[in-house]
Design an enzyme around this catalytic site. Structure first.
Site, PDB file in Angstrom:
ATOM      1  N   VAL A  48      20.713  33.234 129.165  1.00 32.93           N
ATOM      2  CA  VAL A  48      19.812  32.154 129.578  1.00 32.93           C
ATOM      3  C   VAL A  48      18.369  32.550 129.322  1.00 32.93           C
ATOM      4  O   VAL A  48      17.558  31.777 128.799  1.00 32.93           O
ATOM      5  CB  VAL A  48      20.014  31.831 131.072  1.00 32.93           C
ATOM      6  CG1 VAL A  48      18.957  30.851 131.552  1.00 32.93           C
ATOM      7  CG2 VAL A  48      21.405  31.288 131.301  1.00 32.93           C
TER       8      VAL A  48
ATOM      9  N   GLU B 107      14.742  27.855 125.756  1.00 32.35           N
ATOM     10  CA  GLU B 107      15.091  26.440 125.925  1.00 32.35           C
ATOM     11  C   GLU B 107      13.868  25.565 126.221  1.00 32.35           C
ATOM     12  O   GLU B 107      13.901  24.370 126.014  1.00 32.35           O
ATOM     13  CB  GLU B 107      16.165  26.280 127.012  1.00 32.35           C
ATOM     14  CG  GLU B 107      15.708  26.464 128.449  1.00 32.35           C
ATOM     15  CD  GLU B 107      15.549  27.936 128.811  1.00 32.35           C
ATOM     16  OE1 GLU B 107      15.887  28.785 127.979  1.00 32.35           O
ATOM     17  OE2 GLU B 107      15.073  28.233 129.914  1.00 32.35           O
TER      18      GLU B 107
ATOM     19  N   ASP C 122     -13.696   7.483 100.734  1.00 26.28           N
ATOM     20  CA  ASP C 122     -14.598   6.414 100.307  1.00 26.28           C
ATOM     21  C   ASP C 122     -16.024   6.905 100.486  1.00 26.28           C
ATOM     22  O   ASP C 122     -16.251   7.862 101.234  1.00 26.28           O
ATOM     23  CB  ASP C 122     -14.468   5.213 101.259  1.00 26.28           C
ATOM     24  CG  ASP C 122     -13.227   4.414 100.998  1.00 26.28           C
ATOM     25  OD1 ASP C 122     -12.575   4.690  99.989  1.00 26.28           O
ATOM     26  OD2 ASP C 122     -12.932   3.527 101.813  1.00 26.28           O
TER      27      ASP C 122
HETATM   28  P1  ATP Z   1     -16.550   2.452  98.906  1.00 28.58           P
HETATM   29  O1  ATP Z   1     -15.416   2.181  97.974  1.00 28.58           O
HETATM   30  O2  ATP Z   1     -17.002   3.835  98.911  1.00 28.58           O
HETATM   31  O3  ATP Z   1     -16.379   1.863 100.280  1.00 28.58           O
HETATM   32  P2  ATP Z   1     -18.192   0.256  98.023  1.00 28.58           P
HETATM   33  O4  ATP Z   1     -18.517  -0.446  99.283  1.00 28.58           O
HETATM   34  O5  ATP Z   1     -19.251   0.280  96.977  1.00 28.58           O
HETATM   35  O6  ATP Z   1     -17.818   1.749  98.261  1.00 28.58           O
HETATM   36  P3  ATP Z   1     -16.369  -1.796  97.506  1.00 28.58           P
HETATM   37  O7  ATP Z   1     -16.485  -2.342  98.869  1.00 28.58           O
HETATM   38  O8  ATP Z   1     -15.070  -1.751  96.813  1.00 28.58           O
HETATM   39  O9  ATP Z   1     -16.897  -0.349  97.438  1.00 28.58           O
HETATM   40  O10 ATP Z   1     -17.391  -2.588  96.623  1.00 28.58           O
HETATM   41  C1  ATP Z   1     -17.411  -2.462  95.226  1.00 28.58           C
HETATM   42  C2  ATP Z   1     -18.656  -3.096  94.668  1.00 28.58           C
HETATM   43  O11 ATP Z   1     -18.647  -4.489  94.940  1.00 28.58           O
HETATM   44  C3  ATP Z   1     -19.931  -2.580  95.305  1.00 28.58           C
HETATM   45  O12 ATP Z   1     -20.409  -1.443  94.644  1.00 28.58           O
HETATM   46  C4  ATP Z   1     -20.878  -3.735  95.129  1.00 28.58           C
HETATM   47  O13 ATP Z   1     -21.451  -3.714  93.843  1.00 28.58           O
HETATM   48  C5  ATP Z   1     -19.964  -4.936  95.235  1.00 28.58           C
HETATM   49  N1  ATP Z   1     -19.985  -5.480  96.591  1.00 28.58           N
HETATM   50  C6  ATP Z   1     -19.845  -4.824  97.760  1.00 28.58           C
HETATM   51  N2  ATP Z   1     -19.896  -5.632  98.817  1.00 28.58           N
HETATM   52  C7  ATP Z   1     -20.032  -6.885  98.301  1.00 28.58           C
HETATM   53  C8  ATP Z   1     -20.116  -8.172  98.872  1.00 28.58           C
HETATM   54  N3  ATP Z   1     -20.057  -8.377 100.181  1.00 28.58           N
HETATM   55  N4  ATP Z   1     -20.257  -9.211  98.037  1.00 28.58           N
HETATM   56  C9  ATP Z   1     -20.311  -9.057  96.718  1.00 28.58           C
HETATM   57  N5  ATP Z   1     -20.225  -7.857  96.130  1.00 28.58           N
HETATM   58  C10 ATP Z   1     -20.095  -6.781  96.896  1.00 28.58           C
END
Ligand code: ATP
Length: 922
Positions: free
Chosen positions: A289, A294, A336
């Site tokens: 034991v 255990e 990201d």
């Molecule tokens: P991560 O991928 O690191 O979060 P991120 O925010 O740049 O970065 P996404 O959110 O995929 O990545 O956005 C990609 C691209 O789209 C951005 O770099 C920007 O140019 C464009 N973008 C981001 N937000 C908007 C929005 N609200 N409206 C229009 N275009 C946008």
């Protein structure tokens, strides 16, 4: 308040126009339900949750503690003792059985409660409009009549009739079995006999918005939903054992066999020597034991659960227990950029339009600042006097779902929605743009999507014509533009101008600015219901800062020291990404960013070959993330990957540790993830890795401790049998040591703070066993030291007075228990000595040491205990011997650590021993 409709009437909401359903439910599209009406609705319709199966009753859980083999062996031992007339032993053993069962139960309950609390923290939320404002509330609190908002990636929190829908498609596999998302339309009014799968104007609990954006009114909650109808009872979530728990269970089984064989041999020797059958059997059973660990599974669960709680405090919510172990082995963190490495607090700094370049002053989201021409920074202009600027502000303000509101004292302002869009609104406000009533004129929206990298809004003009405002990644927008706005005139967008604009954008990106292009067009083309983003008119580009998070720099450095590779994977422009990557030391000065387009040109094999040379990926889509994860995994690495969007779910699932953003992440991503960051911060990932390593270390420590102690007891008994000594420990003594002196310190070792150099070591290979050969030898060595000390003490007392074995046994009993307690203190690290760690830096262990020590002292000295434990009072000399011999194993182990350090052995860090801060705690 008017009478609320019964459930039965609400079920056919798809057969009526949306406004009628809203009216029938006594709600309002604009302001939602009044807070005052919620209570009555909850009384009538109940909480929005599915009924749960009854948890197992307590008595059943308590009884299940007595299923263990060891317990039955103990019961046999009690019966044996009874058969020998040793009633005190029988009672004592039964008491130990009960205490053991209760302790096991308490430990399991505690671990279960901790896990349940963690589960509750990740309960789903819903965006609802109440009393005129949008709130995020636990989905459980929704009632029929609530107006909810849904975005791509959101779980549908209840059954609801759509009021407004833009390009909505819903994944309804959980309800209808249909794996392809079906599109939805708020305008449709359906026949009453429309089957569930075809109710295109309704959404249902348990499904997911795959695309688009919608507003809907809740028509059914909880068990009245379609899911409630089919789901019936939800089973309690079961806790699968983690790989580590499985491996330990396996180890436990092997140990049982080894122990039983050894104990069998001891029994045979003792019996052959003429020992009394029952008594020898009792000792053998007790030893078995004692030797079987255990308590191990329960302590492992507690260690994992406690670790999870510590991680929650540091903003990492681990959703699956096995991930805690995997975290400790992570070798690559793919993260990201926006919001994770950077602060996600955007401010537009520059705006380039056809007729000039402008700097925009001001800080944060406070809508106060000026537009200054770049070549005349001492002057400012009024955007209302400049047609191009005016149009740029119109796109920024209209193509936008965010809002900016003043904080309490009007000094700080905050964004509700996407910070990128918030920054654009602030810019428009700085330019004096009037936003009033804009949302009422929106007729359609093509929501932002990370893969498309653009967003458009179609609005109705006063003359009833349509205008489309579009913004997005510059190269995406430019590829859709054929004309541009210059000095208020529309002109063709020539190749030379395109190149000039690209040059300006890349110049901004090189200075770590996030660049977005703005465009518009009158009378957008329509194909069917869908508006087309084509033949747009380019207006300008904005450059916004998003500074890196201060604390990330040191977290990245910590990663490098810990043999963990940080990799940036972003949707942003390569130059912006590189500029931030270099600032944070993720990318070296000569490193280049690989774009999604580059990845498309690379074969799977090529990527696998090059993946360890790439630190920054830019302009990638979700599919690229999956490729990167797989390439790293192919190289044998343990990959953690972050994500927030709907499309990130496959990459998150594929990663060894999928990490979702708690603030900006969608429900789909959170559900696919192993871990959710409550603050979206990269530093929290690194902290979780540190905790993960610490937890595994602690599990190793108490496994080591328990096994060494057990090995020590078996060796003591074995050696005594072979030498021909009387049995050095009696059954009841062995059981006592096992219960009290092993139990508490083992638990306390699970609370050990991480060793100071934990992030200076290389990651643990994921397949490495808990007990490596090296550790196995060490366990044997430590067990041997304890056994040797106890045997020596026994021999000394026995030689002095061969007629009185009770004194010798009491001496061995005292030494075994105290030596194990002292050993627990040095078991805290196999490289750092106790003074280096600080004796009080694990207060739990210190307390366990004191409590167990006092209990042992009581057993040895209090008169009533002597009868139960068969001990006799010791004189001064034996006490001195006990004191010296009890400290001996721990001292030898400490000296071994120092010797090894001086000889450079066992230095498994990259830098040797880390200097310890005074109290030894990190
Ligand atoms: P991560 O991928 O690191 O979060 P991120 O925010 O740049 O970065 P996404 O959110 O995929 O990545 O956005 C990609 C691209 O789209 C951005 O770099 C920007 O140019 C464009 N973008 C981001 N937000 C908007 C929005 N609200 N409206 C229009 N275009 C946008």
């Amino acid at each position: 308040m008017s009478q609320l409709p019964p459930n039965s009437e609400l079920s056919a909401a798809y057969a009526a126009p949306a406004q009628q359903v809203v009216d029938r439910l006594g709600s309002s599209v604009e302001s939602g339900l009044a807070e005052s009406s919620i209570e009555q609705r909850r009384t009538q319709y109940g909480w929005n949750e599915l009924a749960k199966a009854q948890p197992e009753p307590t008595w059943k859980k308590l009884l299940s503690q007595f299923k263990e083999l060891v317990i039955w062996i103990l019961i046999v031992a009690a019966i044996l003792a009874g058969a020998m007339g040793e009633w005190v032993d029988t009672l004592a053993i039964m008491a130990i059985v009960v205490v053991n069962g209760i302790l096991g139960f308490v430990q399991e309950e505690r671990a279960g409660r901790a896990l349940a609390a963690l589960r509750a923290m990740s309960s789903p939320m819903a965006k609802t409009r109440r009393g005129g404002t949008v709130h995020s509330i636990p989905a459980k609190e929704l009632v029929p009549g609530d107006i909810i908002q849904l975005d791509a990636g959101d779980n549908v929190p209840a059954d609801a009739r759509l009021i407004e829908s833009f390009a909505v498609s819903v994944q309804e596999a959980s309800l209808t079995g249909e794996s392809v998302p079906g599109s939805k339309d708020a305008e449709a009014v359906l026949a009453e006999d429309t089957p569930l799968g075809d109710r295109e104007n309704s959404v249902f609990m348990g499904t997911v918005l795959a695309n688009g954006k919608a507003t809907a009114v809740v028509t059914a909650t909880g068990m009245q939903t379609e899911l409630g109808n089919i789901a019936g009872m939800l089973g309690a979530a079961d806790n699968e054992p983690t790989p580590l728990q499985r491996r330990l269970a396996e180890l436990g089984r092997i140990l049982v066999v080894v122990c039983l064989v050894l104990v069998g041999i001891i029994f045979a020797i003792e019996y052959a020597r003429g020992g009394e059958l029952l008594e020898t059997l009792l000792v053998a059973v007790s030893l078995a034991v004692a030797a079987v660990p255990e308590g191990l599974p329960a302590v492992v669960t507690i260690a994992l659960a406690l670790g999870l709680q510590r991680m929650v405090k540091r903003n990492a919510l681990v959703r699956k227990l096995p991930s805690v172990e995997t975290l400790g082995s992570v070798t690559v963190i793919c993260s990201d950029k926006t919001g994770t490495l950077t602060r996600n607090e955007m401010t537009v700094r520059e705006l380039n339009v056809g007729e000039g370049k402008f700097k925009i002053s001001g800080a944060g989201y406070l809508p106060r600042g000026e537009f200054q021409p770049i070549d005349r920074a001492d002057t400012s202009v009024d955007p209302q006097d400049h047609p191009d600027l005016q149009q740029a502000l119109a796109v920024a303000a209209h193509c936008n779902s965010a809002s900016v509101v003043p904080g309490k004292h009007g000094k700080t302002w905050q964004v509700i929605g996407d910070p990128t869009e918030g920054a654009l609104i602030v810019m428009a406000m700085k330019g004096g743009f009037d936003l009033d009533g804009a949302s009422r004129r929106v007729v359609f929206e093509i929501p932002f999507d990370s893969d498309r990298k653009a967003m458009s809004v179609i609005m109705k003009q006063p003359d009833d014509s349509r205008i489309m405002y579009t913004k997005g990644a510059p190269e995406v927008i430019l590829s859709k533009c054929t004309q541009e706005l210059r000095n208020g005139q529309i002109a063709a967008l020539t190749e030379t101008r395109r190149q000039e604009i690209q040059q300006q954008n890349s110049d901004m990106a090189g200075r770590a600015l996030r660049v977005l292009a703005l465009a518009f067009r009158h009378d957008p083309q329509q194909v069917g219901e869908q508006y087309q983003e084509s033949e747009l008119i380019y207006v300008g580009s904005v450059g916004m800062i998003d500074p890196p998070r201060e604390e990330v720099k040191s977290a990245v450095a910590e990663c490098h020291g810990a043999g963990v590779r940080p990799v940036m994977i972003t949707g942003d422009h390569p130059e912006t990404a590189l500029a931030i990557g270099r600032e944070l030391a993720i990318a070296s000065a000569d490193c280049l960013a690989v774009t999604g387009a580059d990845l498309d040109r690379m074969s799977k094999e090529e990527l696998e070959q090059k993946v360890d040379q790439i630190a920054v990926y830019a302009r990638v889509s979700a599919a690229h993330k999956l490729r990167v994860v797989n390439a790293w995994k192919q190289r044998g690495q343990v990959v953690a990957m972050t994500g927030d969007g709907v499309n990130d779910a496959p990459a998150i699932k594929a990663a060894d540790i999928g990490i979702a953003m708690g603030v900006t992440g969608t429900d789909v991503t959170k559900e696919a993830a192993d871990m959710v960051l409550t603050d979206d911060n990269f530093t929290s990932i690194v902290n979780a890795v540190r905790e993960g390593r610490g937890i595994f270390d602690n599990i190793q420590k108490f496994v080591h401790y328990l096994l060494s102690c057990n090995a020590g007891e078996v060796m003591l008994m074995f050696a005594a049998a072979i030498i021909g000594f009387p049995v050095p420990l009696l059954a009841i003594q062995i059981l006592w040591i096992n219960l009290v002196t092993d139990g508490l310190p083992a638990l306390a070792l699970a609370m050990e703070p991480p060793e100071p150099d934990i992030m200076k070591r290389k990651p643990r290979p994921p397949k490495e066993p808990v007990i490596t050969v090296q550790r196995g030898l060490l366990i044997f060595y430590h067990g041997f030291l304890i056994a040797a000390a106890a045997l020596f003490g026994f021999w000394w007392a026995y030689e002095n007075d061969p007629a009185n074995t009770d004194v010798a046994r009491s001496t061995a009993f005292a030494i075994t228990a105290f030596a194990q307690l002292a050993y627990a203190l040095v078991c805290r690290s196999h490289r750092y000595t106790l003074p280096e760690l600080g004796p009080f830096s694990n207060p739990w262990l210190f307390a366990a040491f004191l409590v167990s020590g006092l209990l042992q002292l009581a057993v040895l000295t209090l008169p009533f205990a002597s009868g139960v434990f068969d001990v006799v009072p010791l004189h001064t000399m034996p006490w001195i011997v006990v004191a010296i011999l009890s400290l001996l194993p721990a001292t030898v182990i400490e000296l071994t650590k120092i010797a090894w350090h001086l000889m450079g052995i066992n230095e498994n860090t990259q830098t040797g021993k880390e200097k310890l801060i005074p109290n030894g705690n990190q």
